[in-house]
Write a protein that holds these residues in place. Sequence first.
Motif, PDB file in Angstrom:
ATOM      1  N   ARG A   7      18.853  -6.507  -9.572  1.00  0.00           N
ATOM      2  CA  ARG A   7      20.155  -5.928  -9.221  1.00  0.00           C
ATOM      3  C   ARG A   7      20.744  -6.664  -8.059  1.00  0.00           C
ATOM      4  N   SER A  49      13.405  -1.725  -3.777  1.00  0.00           N
ATOM      5  CA  SER A  49      14.669  -2.271  -3.285  1.00  0.00           C
ATOM      6  C   SER A  49      14.449  -2.871  -1.895  1.00  0.00           C
ATOM      7  N   ASP A  50      15.390  -3.689  -1.484  1.00  0.00           N
ATOM      8  CA  ASP A  50      15.333  -4.310  -0.167  1.00  0.00           C
ATOM      9  C   ASP A  50      16.748  -4.692   0.220  1.00  0.00           C
ATOM     10  N   GLN A  51      16.904  -5.222   1.397  1.00  0.00           N
ATOM     11  CA  GLN A  51      18.208  -5.658   1.882  1.00  0.00           C
ATOM     12  C   GLN A  51      18.257  -7.172   2.044  1.00  0.00           C
ATOM     13  N   ARG A  93      10.695   2.451  -8.215  1.00  0.00           N
ATOM     14  CA  ARG A  93      11.857   1.609  -7.939  1.00  0.00           C
ATOM     15  C   ARG A  93      11.625   0.855  -6.630  1.00  0.00           C
TER      16      ARG A  93
END
Length: 156
Positions: A156, A112-114, A110
Motif C-alpha cells: 500500500r 504498517s510503517d511510516q 496487518r
Amino acid sequence: MARDFYPFVEESTNVGDSAGASCAPSLDEVNYSARIAVYDDAAAAPRVVIVEPADPRVYLEEITATVNRLAHEQGGSIPFTVVREIVENFIHAYFIAPTITILDAGNTIRFSDQGPGIKEKNLALEYGTSSATEEMKHYIRGVGSGAALCPAVHAR
C-alpha cells in the motif's frame, strides 16, 4: 548488485545517489518502538504491546517472536516464516514507526510503517525482486522472497 533495484524505492532512500545518501536514516540504530495492537475483543480497545528499540537483528527477532506468539495465543495459524518475512521488510522503512495489528482470532495480521514506500508496487510482489541495499543485507537476506511468499500481502 543491490544497486540494480534502487529504482523500485523512493529516491529519498537511494543510498547510491548523493541526494539520498544524506536523507536516508542509518540502519545501525533503531529509534522507534514497534507497537503491536491485539484485538482480543472486537467491541473493546486493543491491548497494545511495545517492542523497544534494540540492535536491528535483535529488534527484528523480538518483533517476529512477539507477533507470532500473540497471534497464536489468539488461535491464529499463520506460519512463523510468513511473519518473519514480513517483519524483515520493516528494514526497507528504516524501522520508522512499525505498527502491527492482530485481528480475527490471530488469523489476520496487518503490518504498517511510516517509511518512504515503494514506487513500483507491482514489482514488490514479484518473486526475486529486491530493493535491499548492501547495508540492509547485513541484517536480512534481501533476496526478494518476503512479499511474494505471503499471498495475502498487499503493498500500500
